[in-house]
Design an enzyme around this catalytic site. Structure first.
Site, PDB file in Angstrom:
ATOM      1  N   ASP A 201      12.087  19.765  40.617  1.00 34.32           N
ATOM      2  CA  ASP A 201      11.770  20.985  39.864  1.00 34.32           C
ATOM      3  C   ASP A 201      12.074  22.156  40.789  1.00 34.32           C
ATOM      4  OD1 ASP A 201      10.917  22.924  38.151  1.00 34.32           O
ATOM      5  OD2 ASP A 201       8.816  22.314  38.104  1.00 34.32           O
ATOM      6  N   ASN A 206       9.045  27.487  43.005  1.00 35.33           N
ATOM      7  CA  ASN A 206       8.581  26.365  43.817  1.00 35.33           C
ATOM      8  C   ASN A 206       9.113  26.365  45.236  1.00 35.33           C
ATOM      9  OD1 ASN A 206       7.089  25.462  41.659  1.00 35.33           O
ATOM     10  ND2 ASN A 206       8.746  24.170  40.885  1.00 35.33           N
ATOM     11  N   ASP A 220       5.001  21.853  44.176  1.00 36.15           N
ATOM     12  CA  ASP A 220       5.232  21.273  42.852  1.00 36.15           C
ATOM     13  C   ASP A 220       6.302  20.175  42.883  1.00 36.15           C
ATOM     14  OD1 ASP A 220       3.326  22.945  41.933  1.00 36.15           O
ATOM     15  OD2 ASP A 220       4.625  24.163  40.663  1.00 36.15           O
TER      16      ASP A 220
END
Length: 275
Positions: A201, A206, A220
């Site tokens: 992701d 992030n 994350d």
């Protein structure tokens, strides 16, 4: 206007109710909501206090949200950290009938979508690319117990179609496809360029940057696993468009140290949106 995907995660602009279990876990301290994702998951910053000197972040997912598995994220964070990746330390995680939680130690760094880095898109884009290169070069593919491969992601696409999703629910770039055309394209994957342990992701929020704008850490990692490096790169550069505006995506590749690969970029963006 640039069209970002629907149901994106974002920094909340108003009050966010704190779930009762989160209040209990943090001793009733005042918490700052910092993130709401597209599936309703919440993240709060806990500044700590007596008996809990370290600041931390608390992620919460209500029961009945199978797409967000915080226990699996804790496993991936622990593994990646043990291999030398710059990721937060897991302090605790658990679940009850109301939902699940993950608490990680706060790092001295800020998300690439904090206001100071939204105002410096070129710095953010290069740092995101550089951070992915560090991650990909650090984590050992042969020892990784997690997968983020194409077949499982195509299965997710089929599950979405079976549940009633239609092309009208997809990103604007793909709404003119039929389901059959999308399926054909997804099964026509390019050969892997280089298998790495992908973030899973790699969107701009992030990546954490230090005060000088250099890569500091990743957060994350709930989908971390082995895949072609373009599965991360294509989405990271796309995310710069969503979060910082168009025109800076090439700097992600520059920060990584690679030239753009249009075929793999197109494929992995389609897989991201549909799978």
């Amino acid at each position: 206007m640039f069209d970002k995907p629907e149901a994106v995660a974002e920094i909340p602009t108003g009050p966010v109710p704190v779930p009762e279990r989160v209040r209990e876990l943090t001793g009733g301290r005042e918490l700052v909501p910092i993130w709401v994702n597209g599936l309703g998951g919440l993240t709060f910053r806990d500044m700590g206090g007596p008996g809990n000197a370290s600041a931390s972040y608390v992620k919460w997912v209500a029961a009945g949200t199978p797409e967000l598995d915080l226990a699996e994220e804790a496993n991936r964070l622990g593994w990646a950290r043990a291999q030398g990746a710059a990721v937060p330390e897991v302090l605790s995680h658990g679940a009850d009938e109301a939902g699940s939680w993950l608490i990680t130690r706060a790092l001295e760094a800020a998300s690439a979508v904090e206001p100071q880095w939204i105002a410096e898109p070129a710095i953010a884009a290069r740092a995101i690319g550089a951070g992915l290169r560090v991650l990909h070069d650090t984590l050992p593919v042969d020892e990784c117990p997690f997968e983020w491969g194409i077949p499982a992601r195509i299965e997710q696409f089929e599950e979405r179609v079976a549940s009633g999703e239609s092309p009208g629910d997809w990103h604007r770039a793909y709404r003119n496809f039929t389901v059959a055309e999308a399926r054909r394209r997804l099964h026509d994957a390019p050969d892997p360029d280089r298998l790495v342990v992908c973030h899973g992701d790699a969107c701009a929020p992030n990546t954490l940057l230090d005060a000088a704008g250099n890569f500091a850490a990743h957060v994350d990692l709930g989908s971390l696993g082995v895949a072609d490096r373009w599965a991360d790169l294509a989405v990271a550069a796309w995310s710069i468009d969503w979060n910082h505006g168009p025109g800076f995506d090439t700097l992600v590749y520059e920060g990584y140290g690679i030239d753009a690969d249009p075929e793999r970029i197109a494929y992995y963006r389609l897989l991201w949106d549909l799978g």
